[in-house]
Design a protein around this motif. Structure first.
Motif, PDB file in Angstrom:
ATOM      1  N   UNK A 132      40.462  31.646  59.544  1.00  0.00           N
ATOM      2  CA  UNK A 132      39.873  31.198  58.285  1.00  0.00           C
ATOM      3  C   UNK A 132      39.115  29.886  58.453  1.00  0.00           C
ATOM      4  N   UNK A 133      39.674  28.956  59.220  1.00  0.00           N
ATOM      5  CA  UNK A 133      39.002  27.665  59.437  1.00  0.00           C
ATOM      6  C   UNK A 133      39.432  27.082  60.771  1.00  0.00           C
ATOM      7  N   UNK A 134      38.505  27.068  61.711  1.00  0.00           N
ATOM      8  CA  UNK A 134      38.794  26.518  63.033  1.00  0.00           C
ATOM      9  C   UNK A 134      38.686  24.992  62.981  1.00  0.00           C
ATOM     10  N   UNK A 135      39.669  24.268  63.521  1.00  0.00           N
ATOM     11  CA  UNK A 135      39.641  22.796  63.460  1.00  0.00           C
ATOM     12  C   UNK A 135      38.443  22.203  64.199  1.00  0.00           C
ATOM     13  N   UNK A 136      37.962  21.079  63.689  1.00  0.00           N
ATOM     14  CA  UNK A 136      36.831  20.378  64.307  1.00  0.00           C
ATOM     15  C   UNK A 136      37.265  19.112  65.044  1.00  0.00           C
ATOM     16  N   UNK A 137      38.549  18.768  64.948  1.00  0.00           N
ATOM     17  CA  UNK A 137      39.052  17.561  65.606  1.00  0.00           C
ATOM     18  C   UNK A 137      40.570  17.696  65.782  1.00  0.00           C
ATOM     19  N   UNK A 138      41.141  16.712  66.485  1.00  0.00           N
ATOM     20  CA  UNK A 138      42.600  16.689  66.659  1.00  0.00           C
ATOM     21  C   UNK A 138      43.292  16.709  65.296  1.00  0.00           C
ATOM     22  N   UNK A 139      44.453  17.333  65.243  1.00  0.00           N
ATOM     23  CA  UNK A 139      45.143  17.393  63.959  1.00  0.00           C
ATOM     24  C   UNK A 139      46.481  18.084  64.077  1.00  0.00           C
ATOM     25  N   UNK A 140      46.932  18.652  62.957  1.00  0.00           N
ATOM     26  CA  UNK A 140      48.217  19.339  62.898  1.00  0.00           C
ATOM     27  C   UNK A 140      48.145  20.439  61.849  1.00  0.00           C
ATOM     28  N   UNK A 141      48.708  21.602  62.176  1.00  0.00           N
ATOM     29  CA  UNK A 141      48.767  22.729  61.255  1.00  0.00           C
ATOM     30  C   UNK A 141      50.208  23.234  61.178  1.00  0.00           C
ATOM     31  N   UNK A 142      50.626  23.750  60.020  1.00  0.00           N
ATOM     32  CA  UNK A 142      52.021  24.204  59.883  1.00  0.00           C
ATOM     33  C   UNK A 142      52.421  25.253  60.913  1.00  0.00           C
ATOM     34  N   UNK A 143      51.505  26.166  61.236  1.00  0.00           N
ATOM     35  CA  UNK A 143      51.878  27.277  62.122  1.00  0.00           C
ATOM     36  C   UNK A 143      51.959  26.882  63.588  1.00  0.00           C
ATOM     37  N   UNK A 144      51.248  25.817  63.995  1.00  0.00           N
ATOM     38  CA  UNK A 144      51.189  25.472  65.416  1.00  0.00           C
ATOM     39  C   UNK A 144      51.600  24.036  65.712  1.00  0.00           C
ATOM     40  N   UNK A 145      51.763  23.197  64.690  1.00  0.00           N
ATOM     41  CA  UNK A 145      52.144  21.811  64.917  1.00  0.00           C
ATOM     42  C   UNK A 145      50.957  20.959  65.341  1.00  0.00           C
ATOM     43  N   UNK A 146      51.212  19.791  65.954  1.00  0.00           N
ATOM     44  CA  UNK A 146      50.121  18.898  66.378  1.00  0.00           C
ATOM     45  C   UNK A 146      49.361  19.464  67.574  1.00  0.00           C
ATOM     46  N   UNK A 147      48.071  19.152  67.635  1.00  0.00           N
ATOM     47  CA  UNK A 147      47.236  19.659  68.725  1.00  0.00           C
ATOM     48  C   UNK A 147      46.105  18.683  69.024  1.00  0.00           C
ATOM     49  N   UNK A 148      45.533  18.851  70.212  1.00  0.00           N
ATOM     50  CA  UNK A 148      44.313  18.142  70.610  1.00  0.00           C
ATOM     51  C   UNK A 148      43.208  19.169  70.772  1.00  0.00           C
ATOM     52  N   UNK A 149      42.015  18.852  70.281  1.00  0.00           N
ATOM     53  CA  UNK A 149      40.882  19.784  70.287  1.00  0.00           C
ATOM     54  C   UNK A 149      39.863  19.369  71.346  1.00  0.00           C
ATOM     55  N   UNK A 150      39.436  20.322  72.180  1.00  0.00           N
ATOM     56  CA  UNK A 150      38.449  20.097  73.239  1.00  0.00           C
ATOM     57  C   UNK A 150      37.393  21.200  73.202  1.00  0.00           C
ATOM     58  N   UNK A 151      36.186  20.919  73.686  1.00  0.00           N
ATOM     59  CA  UNK A 151      35.636  19.576  73.956  1.00  0.00           C
ATOM     60  C   UNK A 151      35.333  18.845  72.653  1.00  0.00           C
ATOM     61  N   UNK A 152      35.194  17.545  72.738  1.00  0.00           N
ATOM     62  CA  UNK A 152      34.983  16.734  71.542  1.00  0.00           C
ATOM     63  C   UNK A 152      33.648  17.082  70.896  1.00  0.00           C
ATOM     64  N   UNK A 153      33.637  17.094  69.593  1.00  0.00           N
ATOM     65  CA  UNK A 153      32.407  17.403  68.856  1.00  0.00           C
ATOM     66  C   UNK A 153      32.378  18.842  68.387  1.00  0.00           C
TER      67      UNK A 153
END
Length: 235
Positions: A132-153
């Motif tokens: 539904x909505x792919x993350x654009x930056x580091x964050x946290x979601x209920x289903x997966x917990x905290x995450x880091x997003x790569x590559x930046x941008x």
């Protein structure tokens, strides 16, 4: 003699079926087949599996030797003809054992496919919010917990800091890739080591380069339902 022979044949069939079922049901069996499961270190660390391997080997080899002894112990012409038929049956059974040894990895894969077909709902729980909505930056979601997003941008890879479980103490997700709308979950754990991927109707699993510039060469893939595939890439 006939009753003894029947017991020997029954033991052979039982040993064969035990090994085939074990290969399909045990998540660690494929690794056992490739690793040194007869080493002293492995046996001491896996007492139950070591006992199972020993029991199956004793049943298979012992009953096969018993059948061969029966064949060579017979002398009259009529019994000899029966023995030739028995020897042909023993050769056929040996061919089945040889086929099992060759295809044990395929049997293990089909067993894993069956297990993951029952886990599609858990996979959907993880992937549905990301479709539904792919993350654009580091964050946290209920289903997966905290995450880091790569590559930046323009991230295409989420490296998970707390691997969410797909099956308790068996399968976890360590990273997630988004490639042209396909959501790819990298699996770890005792039943991990492969990928679970959701693909839209126009997409199928294929080789790709991840967001961390890591190449993945497709080895094989199989459907597990609802657009999901169990996929193995060359390590």
């Amino acid at each position: 003699m006939w009753k003894q022979s029947k017991w020997l044949w029954g033991t052979q069939v039982a040993a064969f079926c035990m090994l085939a079922i074990w290969a399909a049901a045990d998540p660690s069996f494929a690794d056992l087949a490739h690793g040194g499961f007869l080493s002293r270190e492995w046996m001491s660390a896996n007492l139950v599996r070591g006992f199972g391997i020993g029991l199956i080997a004793i049943l298979a080899v012992g009953s096969l030797l018993g059948l061969l002894v029966q064949f060579f112990a017979r002398s009259t012409s009529m019994i000899r003809r029966r023995s030739l038929a028995q020897l042909l049956a023993v050769a056929t059974l040996a061919a089945f054992w040889f086929a099992l040894a060759i295809h044990v990895e395929s049997i293990a894969w089909q067993g894993k496919r069956a297990r993951f077909a029952l886990r599609v709902q858990e996979l959907e729980r993880i992937a549905s919010p990301l479709r539904e909505q792919w993350p654009k930056r580091d964050g946290e979601l209920p289903a997966i917990g905290p995450f880091m997003a790569y590559p930046f941008g323009r991230p295409t890879t989420l490296v998970l800091l707390q691997a969410p479980p797909v099956a308790k103490q068996a399968v976890y997700v360590s990273a997630i890739e988004n490639l042209d709308g396909a959501i790819k979950l990298q699996l770890t754990g005792t039943d991990g080591g492969d990928w679970a991927e959701w693909h839209p109707p126009s997409s199928r699993p294929s080789s790709f380069v991840g967001g961390l510039s890591d190449p993945h060469e497709l080895e094989f893939a199989t459907s597990i339902g609802r657009g999901w595939y169990l996929v193995r890439y060359e390590s």
